[in-house]
Design a protein around this motif. Structure first.
Motif, PDB file in Angstrom:
ATOM      1  N   TYR A  68       0.856  -1.182   0.000  1.00 43.56           N
ATOM      2  CA  TYR A  68       0.000   0.000   0.000  1.00 43.56           C
ATOM      3  C   TYR A  68       0.891   1.229   0.000  1.00 43.56           C
ATOM      4  O   TYR A  68       1.800   1.365   0.821  1.00 43.56           O
ATOM      5  N   CYS A  74       0.877   5.391   0.164  1.00 40.87           N
ATOM      6  CA  CYS A  74       0.097   6.610   0.361  1.00 40.87           C
ATOM      7  C   CYS A  74       0.165   7.436  -0.921  1.00 40.87           C
ATOM      8  O   CYS A  74       1.241   7.696  -1.442  1.00 40.87           O
ATOM      9  N   CYS A 104      -6.676   5.800   4.525  1.00 45.76           N
ATOM     10  CA  CYS A 104      -5.657   4.828   4.116  1.00 45.76           C
ATOM     11  C   CYS A 104      -5.900   3.474   4.770  1.00 45.76           C
ATOM     12  O   CYS A 104      -5.795   2.437   4.121  1.00 45.76           O
ATOM     13  N   HIS A 112       0.715  10.709  10.412  1.00 47.08           N
ATOM     14  CA  HIS A 112      -0.173   9.931   9.543  1.00 47.08           C
ATOM     15  C   HIS A 112      -0.002   8.418   9.731  1.00 47.08           C
ATOM     16  O   HIS A 112      -0.988   7.700   9.931  1.00 47.08           O
ATOM     17  N   HIS A 113       1.217   7.960   9.689  1.00 47.02           N
ATOM     18  CA  HIS A 113       1.410   6.510   9.782  1.00 47.02           C
ATOM     19  C   HIS A 113       1.230   5.986  11.205  1.00 47.02           C
ATOM     20  O   HIS A 113       0.731   4.880  11.408  1.00 47.02           O
ATOM     21  N   GLU A 136      -2.427   5.664  11.394  1.00 47.59           N
ATOM     22  CA  GLU A 136      -2.918   4.515  10.616  1.00 47.59           C
ATOM     23  C   GLU A 136      -2.730   3.222  11.403  1.00 47.59           C
ATOM     24  O   GLU A 136      -3.618   2.365  11.440  1.00 47.59           O
TER      25      GLU A 136
END
Ligand SMILES: [Zn+2]
Length: 458
Positions: free
Chosen positions: A27, A29, A225, A250-251, A254
């Motif tokens: 995956y 981004c 995501c 962000h990660h 996630e």
């Protein structure tokens, strides 16, 4: 040598093996399509492309999903400020949908210009709202989400593993409060992040919104995501990529929402690409140094030269872009094209070179070493060599220079006539005419050299 990759999660280079070989789930981004794709973005996507092509060369089958963020990304990654689309739409006096479509097209154009393989699945956030709502509901059921009158938040204090990727403690997370930022007074912890924004308060006029169990609203950026990765690749994936700027917020987010929802590991390998600097400084609005595809084309540079430029530095190191540097890469690129233009027959791959090439890439995608092998292989640019050509085409499966489509070198009748005239002039020691004819041939695109057999064109 088996593929070894740096895993941000363990901060070490590890041997890669997928969960369900030979399939690799990856995956990446994708872009937030509210502005022009620039060369900094292109470095990240070229990096993803090289990784994906390397996996294919090593015999894996890649399922590569990339999102298009066309809603929900605020001007600050930590849920503050305005929605990037609404802001841009006002500025350009267009609808948010037009903004998203226009910049998605520009993104695609930029990717094609540097020969990036399209992902197996490209997923738009706006087309996966039900999956996002379902994931938020799951987090509610498990006690990780809470509701205020403005939004649905993920409660980071409930997630004991929160912050592991970046090594930050929740208490270290500073919230930069600017004057124009409206902070939800009912948010429990500054690091809590929004899973769903309600269409109230500063978002009351938001034009992109959907119905949800919590009223009309739109998703937070991070949940997009997780939901799309799970929808297409399952709850645990092999590789997730992004820029290093995505690590701390962000990660991290996630991972938190995905692992708390499923109870499983979300990502096996985290791969992060370092920044592109321009003339030694960060790209910024005030310096206007966000160069894009059009700037490259305006200078008559083949955009594929960017691939060559980027590959000379490890994806894990910052890279300094200068126009001089790109010009040099372009000259080198033209040399490779020159070799390709003189080849017609495909011979046998040199297995020892190919093994060296695979070893270089297996060493945490050492593209600089792979490029060094290219120059070892291709030294005489005008010699037809079927075996070297076969080997170079195998390399190009990863380089992505599209060499098989290089126009073939040919000498036109007009040029053949000029060569005869020039050889006659030289025989007669008429060097003025000989020089004039050389200039004419060069203007036609030929390199002219003098050999004992007479004029040679390449
Ligand atoms: Zn993402």
């Amino acid at each position: 040598m088996a593929l070894h990759l740096y895993n941000t999660k363990t901060r070490s280079i590890e041997e890669f093996s997928p969960l369900n070989a030979p399939t690799v789930t990856m995956y990446a981004c994708g872009p937030t399509v509210y502005d022009f794709t620039h060369i900094g973005h292109m470095r990240k996507y070229i990096g993803d492309d090289i990784l994906r092509r390397t996996l294919a060369l090593l015999g894996y089958e890649i399922k590569h999903v990339m999102n298009i963020t066309d809603v929900g990304h605020l001007t600050n990654d930590s849920d503050e400020g305005d929605d990037k689309f609404e802001k841009k739409a006002k500025l350009e006096d267009k609808s948010v949908w037009d903004i998203a479509n226009f910049y998605t097209d520009y993104f695609h154009k930029s990717m094609q210009a540097v020969n990036i393989l399209p992902p197996t699945i490209e997923s738009k956030a706006t087309e996966h709202i039900p999956q996002m709502i379902a994931l938020v509901e799951k987090l509610f059921e498990k006690g990780f989400a809470y509701e205020t009158d403005q939004a649905i938040y993920f409660d980071v204090s409930k997630d004991l593993a929160y912050g592991a990727l970046s090594g930050q403690k929740i208490s270290d997370k500073e919230v930069a409060v600017r004057d124009d930022v409206v902070i939800d007074p009912n948010k429990r912890n500054p690091a809590d992040f929004s899973l769903w924004f309600k269409r109230v308060g500063k978002f009351a006029d938001h034009t992109m919104y959907w119905q949800s169990p919590w009223g009309d609203g739109f998703p937070g950026w991070h949940i997009e995501c997780s939901a799309m990765s799970m929808a297409y690749l399952g709850e645990t994936i092999d590789i997730h990529t992004g820029g290093i700027d995505h690590i701390p917020v962000h990660h991290e987010n996630e991972i938190a929402q995905s692992e708390c929802a499923t109870g499983h590991e979300f990502v096996h390998f985290w791969v992060h690409h370092d920044f592109l600097l321009v003339d030694g400084v960060k790209m910024s609005k005030s310096l206007q140094n966000f160069y894009n595809l059009d700037d490259i084309l305006a200078r008559n540079i083949n955009p594929l030269a960017l691939r060559l430029m980027f590959m000379q530095t490890s994806y894990r190191k910052p890279l300094n872009f200068t126009w001089d540097g790109l010009e040099v890469a372009h000259t080198q690129f033209k040399k490779v094209q020159k070799f390709a233009s003189h080849q017609d027959t495909i011979g046998t791959i040199n297995e020892s070179y190919l093994a060296g090439f695979k070893d270089a890439l297996s060493d945490d995608i050492n593209t600089a070493k792979a490029i060094a092998l290219l120059w070892e292989l291709v030294n005489d640019m005008t010699l037809a060599d079927p075996d070297k050509w076969a080997t170079l085409l195998a390399f190009d499966e990863v380089f992505g220079f599209d060499l098989k489509n290089t126009p073939k070198f040919s000498i036109t009748k007009e040029a053949q006539q000029l060569v005869i005239e020039r050889d006659n002039a030289r025989a007669a020691k008429d060097f003025a005419t000989s020089d004039k004819l050389r200039a004419v041939l060069e203007a036609l695109g030929y390199d002219v050299s003098d050999t004992p057999e007479g004029t040679r064109l390449s």
